[in-house]
Design a protein around this motif. Structure first.
Motif, PDB file in Angstrom:
ATOM      1  N   SER A 175     -18.810   1.989  46.896  1.00 22.38           N
ATOM      2  CA  SER A 175     -19.669   2.820  46.041  1.00 22.38           C
ATOM      3  C   SER A 175     -18.888   3.611  44.995  1.00 22.38           C
ATOM      4  CB  SER A 175     -20.496   3.774  46.898  1.00 22.38           C
ATOM      5  OG  SER A 175     -19.644   4.655  47.607  1.00 22.38           O
ATOM      6  N   ASP A 176     -17.593   3.872  45.239  1.00 19.20           N
ATOM      7  CA  ASP A 176     -16.834   4.671  44.273  1.00 19.20           C
ATOM      8  C   ASP A 176     -15.430   4.146  43.968  1.00 19.20           C
ATOM      9  OD1 ASP A 176     -15.685   5.248  46.717  1.00 19.20           O
ATOM     10  OD2 ASP A 176     -15.609   7.411  46.394  1.00 19.20           O
ATOM     11  N   ARG A 177     -15.093   2.981  44.483  1.00 22.07           N
ATOM     12  CA  ARG A 177     -13.770   2.383  44.203  1.00 22.07           C
ATOM     13  C   ARG A 177     -13.909   0.875  44.063  1.00 22.07           C
ATOM     14  NH1 ARG A 177      -9.774   5.868  44.238  1.00 22.07           N
ATOM     15  NH2 ARG A 177     -10.033   7.805  45.379  1.00 22.07           N
ATOM     16  N   ALA A 178     -12.993   0.290  43.291  1.00 24.87           N
ATOM     17  CA  ALA A 178     -12.981  -1.166  43.135  1.00 24.87           C
ATOM     18  C   ALA A 178     -11.581  -1.594  42.717  1.00 24.87           C
ATOM     19  CB  ALA A 178     -13.999  -1.617  42.098  1.00 24.87           C
ATOM     20  N   LYS A 179     -11.307  -2.860  42.944  1.00 25.53           N
ATOM     21  CA  LYS A 179     -10.077  -3.481  42.455  1.00 25.53           C
ATOM     22  C   LYS A 179     -10.496  -4.709  41.665  1.00 25.53           C
ATOM     23  CE  LYS A 179      -6.958  -1.736  45.890  1.00 25.53           C
ATOM     24  NZ  LYS A 179      -5.846  -1.994  46.772  1.00 25.53           N
ATOM     25  N   GLY A 180      -9.668  -5.075  40.694  1.00 20.17           N
ATOM     26  CA  GLY A 180     -10.006  -6.218  39.871  1.00 20.17           C
ATOM     27  C   GLY A 180      -8.783  -6.869  39.270  1.00 20.17           C
ATOM     28  N   GLU A 181      -9.029  -7.993  38.622  1.00 19.91           N
ATOM     29  CA  GLU A 181      -7.961  -8.787  38.010  1.00 19.91           C
ATOM     30  C   GLU A 181      -8.515  -9.376  36.719  1.00 19.91           C
ATOM     31  OE1 GLU A 181      -4.972 -11.619  40.145  1.00 19.91           O
ATOM     32  OE2 GLU A 181      -6.886 -12.658  39.930  1.00 19.91           O
ATOM     33  N   THR A 182      -7.734  -9.306  35.647  1.00 17.39           N
ATOM     34  CA  THR A 182      -8.129  -9.854  34.355  1.00 17.39           C
ATOM     35  C   THR A 182      -6.987 -10.669  33.784  1.00 17.39           C
ATOM     36  OG1 THR A 182      -9.588  -7.978  33.895  1.00 17.39           O
ATOM     37  CG2 THR A 182      -8.880  -9.278  32.007  1.00 17.39           C
ATOM     38  N   PHE A 183      -7.312 -11.843  33.270  1.00 20.80           N
ATOM     39  CA  PHE A 183      -6.334 -12.681  32.572  1.00 20.80           C
ATOM     40  C   PHE A 183      -6.553 -12.536  31.075  1.00 20.80           C
ATOM     41  CE2 PHE A 183      -6.543 -14.412  36.771  1.00 20.80           C
ATOM     42  CZ  PHE A 183      -5.228 -14.745  37.056  1.00 20.80           C
ATOM     43  N   CYS A 184      -5.470 -12.651  30.299  1.00 21.26           N
ATOM     44  CA  CYS A 184      -5.530 -12.352  28.874  1.00 21.26           C
ATOM     45  C   CYS A 184      -4.475 -13.166  28.127  1.00 21.26           C
ATOM     46  CB  CYS A 184      -5.260 -10.857  28.699  1.00 21.26           C
ATOM     47  SG  CYS A 184      -5.132 -10.283  27.017  1.00 21.26           S
ATOM     48  N   LEU A 185      -4.811 -13.581  26.904  1.00 19.45           N
ATOM     49  CA  LEU A 185      -3.814 -14.131  25.988  1.00 19.45           C
ATOM     50  C   LEU A 185      -3.569 -13.094  24.903  1.00 19.45           C
ATOM     51  CD1 LEU A 185      -4.719 -17.888  25.446  1.00 19.45           C
ATOM     52  CD2 LEU A 185      -2.701 -16.945  26.562  1.00 19.45           C
ATOM     53  N   ALA A 186      -2.311 -12.758  24.670  1.00 25.23           N
ATOM     54  CA  ALA A 186      -1.947 -11.746  23.679  1.00 25.23           C
ATOM     55  C   ALA A 186      -1.098 -12.382  22.596  1.00 25.23           C
ATOM     56  CB  ALA A 186      -1.180 -10.613  24.347  1.00 25.23           C
ATOM     57  N   ARG A 187      -1.335 -11.954  21.363  1.00 26.40           N
ATOM     58  CA  ARG A 187      -0.536 -12.405  20.220  1.00 26.40           C
ATOM     59  C   ARG A 187      -0.044 -11.174  19.478  1.00 26.40           C
ATOM     60  NH1 ARG A 187      -4.671 -15.771  21.129  1.00 26.40           N
ATOM     61  NH2 ARG A 187      -4.287 -18.006  21.092  1.00 26.40           N
ATOM     62  N   HIS A 188       1.277 -11.077  19.305  1.00 26.91           N
ATOM     63  CA  HIS A 188       1.881  -9.959  18.592  1.00 26.91           C
ATOM     64  C   HIS A 188       2.679 -10.518  17.426  1.00 26.91           C
ATOM     65  CE1 HIS A 188       1.767  -6.962  22.177  1.00 26.91           C
ATOM     66  NE2 HIS A 188       0.776  -7.827  22.248  1.00 26.91           N
ATOM     67  N   VAL A 189       2.361 -10.099  16.218  1.00 25.88           N
ATOM     68  CA  VAL A 189       3.046 -10.563  15.011  1.00 25.88           C
ATOM     69  C   VAL A 189       4.053  -9.506  14.580  1.00 25.88           C
ATOM     70  CG1 VAL A 189       2.757 -11.191  12.579  1.00 25.88           C
ATOM     71  CG2 VAL A 189       1.073 -11.939  14.271  1.00 25.88           C
ATOM     72  N   THR A 190       5.274  -9.956  14.266  1.00 23.80           N
ATOM     73  CA  THR A 190       6.289  -9.063  13.709  1.00 23.80           C
ATOM     74  C   THR A 190       6.706  -9.593  12.344  1.00 23.80           C
ATOM     75  OG1 THR A 190       8.072 -10.251  14.831  1.00 23.80           O
ATOM     76  CG2 THR A 190       7.169  -8.331  15.954  1.00 23.80           C
ATOM     77  N   VAL A 191       7.016  -8.676  11.436  1.00 25.56           N
ATOM     78  CA  VAL A 191       7.433  -9.028  10.078  1.00 25.56           C
ATOM     79  C   VAL A 191       8.753  -8.331   9.807  1.00 25.56           C
ATOM     80  CG1 VAL A 191       6.828  -8.916   7.630  1.00 25.56           C
ATOM     81  CG2 VAL A 191       5.028  -9.246   9.341  1.00 25.56           C
ATOM     82  N   ASP A 192       9.743  -9.118   9.346  1.00 24.92           N
ATOM     83  CA  ASP A 192      11.045  -8.584   8.966  1.00 24.92           C
ATOM     84  C   ASP A 192      11.386  -9.170   7.603  1.00 24.92           C
ATOM     85  OD1 ASP A 192      13.558  -7.498   8.800  1.00 24.92           O
ATOM     86  OD2 ASP A 192      14.433  -8.711  10.405  1.00 24.92           O
TER      87      ASP A 192
END
Length: 73
Positions: A14-31
């Motif tokens: 009623s007041d707690r939970a656990k979970g799992e999420t999968f994700c694809l991340a893209r980070h662009v860098t410029v030099d």
């Protein structure tokens, strides 16, 4: 940019939970003229708590499943 995918909740009470999420991340860098993108598959494990009627994050752990770097044109 992060693109969440599959999310699963388990151990829900009623007041707690656990979970799992999968994700694809893209980070662009410029030099100067060089641009690079880092792509990573991530997995978050989360703990949630319900406070004053609202669900909130209690803890989030990040695991990198894999990552790669690519030059951009």
């Amino acid at each position: 940019m992060h693109c969440p995918g599959q999310s699963t909740l388990f151990d829900l009470t009623s007041d707690r939970a656990k979970g799992e999420t999968f994700c694809l991340a893209r980070h662009v860098t410029v030099d100067g003229e060089a641009r690079q993108v880092m792509i990573a598959a991530l997995r978050y494990t989360d703990s949630f708590v319900k406070q004053e009627g609202a669900w909130r994050f209690a803890e989030r752990l990040l695991f990198v499943v894999w990552s790669e770097n690519r030059a951009m044109r």
